[in-house]
Enzyme design. Structure first.
Site, mmCIF file in Angstrom:
data_model
loop_
_atom_site.group_PDB
_atom_site.id
_atom_site.type_symbol
_atom_site.label_atom_id
_atom_site.label_comp_id
_atom_site.label_asym_id
_atom_site.label_seq_id
_atom_site.Cartn_x
_atom_site.Cartn_y
_atom_site.Cartn_z
ATOM 1 N N TYR A 43 0.838 -1.209 0.000
ATOM 2 C CA TYR A 43 0.000 0.000 0.000
ATOM 3 C C TYR A 43 0.871 1.256 0.000
ATOM 4 O O TYR A 43 0.656 2.193 -0.776
ATOM 5 C CB TYR A 43 -0.896 -0.052 1.236
ATOM 6 C CG TYR A 43 -1.875 1.084 1.379
ATOM 7 C CD1 TYR A 43 -3.042 1.119 0.625
ATOM 8 C CD2 TYR A 43 -1.660 2.111 2.293
ATOM 9 C CE1 TYR A 43 -3.960 2.154 0.767
ATOM 10 C CE2 TYR A 43 -2.562 3.142 2.450
ATOM 11 C CZ TYR A 43 -3.717 3.159 1.689
ATOM 12 O OH TYR A 43 -4.619 4.184 1.831
HETATM 13 P P1 NDP Z 1 -13.428 2.189 1.275
HETATM 14 O O1 NDP Z 1 -12.912 0.781 1.306
HETATM 15 O O2 NDP Z 1 -14.439 2.613 2.258
HETATM 16 O O3 NDP Z 1 -13.936 2.532 -0.196
HETATM 17 C C1 NDP Z 1 -13.196 2.193 -1.325
HETATM 18 C C2 NDP Z 1 -14.068 2.396 -2.545
HETATM 19 O O4 NDP Z 1 -13.303 2.053 -3.704
HETATM 20 C C3 NDP Z 1 -15.306 1.525 -2.547
HETATM 21 O O5 NDP Z 1 -16.409 2.300 -2.977
HETATM 22 C C4 NDP Z 1 -14.984 0.431 -3.564
HETATM 23 O O6 NDP Z 1 -16.175 -0.004 -4.210
HETATM 24 C C5 NDP Z 1 -14.064 1.174 -4.518
HETATM 25 N N1 NDP Z 1 -13.129 0.300 -5.232
HETATM 26 C C6 NDP Z 1 -12.228 -0.570 -4.715
HETATM 27 N N2 NDP Z 1 -11.591 -1.233 -5.699
HETATM 28 C C7 NDP Z 1 -12.097 -0.762 -6.862
HETATM 29 C C8 NDP Z 1 -11.864 -1.060 -8.229
HETATM 30 N N3 NDP Z 1 -10.981 -2.003 -8.609
HETATM 31 N N4 NDP Z 1 -12.556 -0.381 -9.179
HETATM 32 C C9 NDP Z 1 -13.464 0.566 -8.821
HETATM 33 N N5 NDP Z 1 -13.732 0.884 -7.541
HETATM 34 C C10 NDP Z 1 -13.069 0.213 -6.583
HETATM 35 O O7 NDP Z 1 -12.106 3.073 1.392
HETATM 36 P P2 NDP Z 1 -11.903 4.595 1.830
HETATM 37 O O8 NDP Z 1 -13.088 5.404 1.491
HETATM 38 O O9 NDP Z 1 -11.366 4.610 3.217
HETATM 39 O O10 NDP Z 1 -10.685 4.960 0.872
HETATM 40 C C11 NDP Z 1 -10.823 5.772 -0.292
HETATM 41 C C12 NDP Z 1 -9.422 6.216 -0.710
HETATM 42 O O11 NDP Z 1 -8.822 6.941 0.370
HETATM 43 C C13 NDP Z 1 -8.470 5.062 -1.010
HETATM 44 O O12 NDP Z 1 -7.640 5.411 -2.114
HETATM 45 C C14 NDP Z 1 -7.643 4.948 0.253
HETATM 46 O O13 NDP Z 1 -6.377 4.378 0.002
HETATM 47 C C15 NDP Z 1 -7.559 6.399 0.658
HETATM 48 N N6 NDP Z 1 -7.238 6.610 2.080
HETATM 49 C C16 NDP Z 1 -8.095 6.294 3.083
HETATM 50 C C17 NDP Z 1 -7.770 6.560 4.417
HETATM 51 C C18 NDP Z 1 -8.693 6.273 5.572
HETATM 52 O O14 NDP Z 1 -8.292 6.536 6.716
HETATM 53 N N7 NDP Z 1 -9.893 5.770 5.357
HETATM 54 C C19 NDP Z 1 -6.482 7.147 4.756
HETATM 55 C C20 NDP Z 1 -5.651 7.428 3.634
HETATM 56 C C21 NDP Z 1 -6.034 7.185 2.354
HETATM 57 P P3 NDP Z 1 -16.335 -1.519 -4.766
HETATM 58 O O15 NDP Z 1 -15.812 -2.427 -3.688
HETATM 59 O O16 NDP Z 1 -17.785 -1.669 -5.054
HETATM 60 O O17 NDP Z 1 -15.517 -1.575 -6.014
#
Ligand code: NDP
Length: 256
Positions: A159
């Site tokens: 990651y």
């Molecule tokens: P979640 O797991 O809550 O949401 C991730 C979203 O991405 C889901 O809606 C999922 O939908 C979608 N997703 C995952 N894989 C794919 C794919 N291959 N194609 C299309 N959509 C995809 O994560 P967060 O909201 O916490 O994270 C969002 C971003 O923020 C990420 O990039 C994460 O690395 C970053 N982040 C988050 C932090 C935190 O504290 N929460 C901290 C730092 C960064 P589905 O499964 O239906 O595809």
């Protein structure tokens, strides 16, 4: 001369493509952008959360089921959105996955899966959108990075590598694109309350305590904190900002 702050932060008339917009941070980015007057298209692999999200976001929101890792689908995705809705003015590369494992246990398949979603696919979709934005000499691209690209957090080698790659890419793409009116920036969220962070912190009180100890504000952020930062970076208010990574982290990146 007085300026209207509502106008300068407004996204009225703009269309944003937000990957992973059905839940977590992506949903709140979509919600804040709609609140700022924009139209949004959210994507994800599962249709049900997208359908529910659009029902909450209202008539200026649409969804497309799309797996960002299927890189040969991305051209058609953007072509269809631009043909049936309008040109994509704002791209938010939010979709991402995490995995917590000691580095010695991370298999090549694990590493590839994380980097493929969080870095390789981000580049592919960005290239597709940027080709069109560059031709129009206008656009804003926002990557979602992480504190894992800023300092060493144990058990997230793949990651951290993927998000560090994103940070490097922001600087290069900003150098190449900005002269043509396309700005490229990142938001680096601290610890934000979502399903992902619950999984990363769940059953690991020591990790939670360490994260909070070095966060001067002493609490998790909310997804909307990232959403409003994204509105700012996409808006005219940020028209001279490109190539930056903006921490939205309650001070976590500078905490002692
Ligand atoms: P979640 O797991 O809550 O949401 C991730 C979203 O991405 C889901 O809606 C999922 O939908 C979608 N997703 C995952 N894989 C794919 C794919 N291959 N194609 C299309 N959509 C995809 O994560 P967060 O909201 O916490 O994270 C969002 C971003 O923020 C990420 O990039 C994460 O690395 C970053 N982040 C988050 C932090 C935190 O504290 N929460 C901290 C730092 C960064 P589905 O499964 O239906 O595809």
């Amino acid at each position: 001369m007085e300026q209207n702050p509502m106008a300068v932060f407004s996204l009225a008339g703009k269309v944003a493509l937000i990957t992973g917009g059905g839940s977590g941070i992506g949903f709140d980015i979509a919600n804040c952008m709609v609140s700022a007057g924009g139209r949004v298209v959210i994507t994800g692999r599962r249709e049900e959360p997208l359908r529910e999200a659009v029902a909450k976001l209202g008539e200026r929101a649409q969804y497309r089921v799309n797996d960002v890792t299927k890189r040969d689908s991305l051209d058609a995705l953007v072509e269809e959105i631009e043909r049936t809705i309008a040109p994509v003015d704002i791209l938010v590369n939010n979709a991402g996955i995490n995995m917590k494992k000691p580095a010695l246990e991370v298999t090549d398949e694990d590493f590839d899966r994380i980097v493929h979603t969080n870095l390789n696919s981000v580049f592919s979709l960005t290239r597709v959108c940027a080709q069109r934005m560059m031709a129009r000499k206008s656009g804003s691209i926002i990557m979602i990075s992480s504190m894992a690209a800023y300092y060493g957090i144990d058990r997230v080698a793949a990651y951290a590598a993927s998000k560090s790659g994103v940070e490097g890419m922001v600087k290069v793409l900003a150098s190449e694109f900005s002269g043509n009116g396309v700005r490229v920036n990142a938001i680096a969220p601290g610890f934000i309350e979502t399903a992902m962070s619950k999984t990363a912190m769940g059953g690991d009180p020591d990790r939670f305590a360490r994260a909070m100890r070095r966060t001067p504000m002493g609490k998790f952020g909310q997804p909307e904190d990232i959403g409003w930062a994204a509105v700012f970076l996409a808006s005219e208010a940020a028209k001279y900002i490109t190539g930056v990574s903006l921490p939205v982290d309650g001070g976590n990146s500078i905490g002692f």
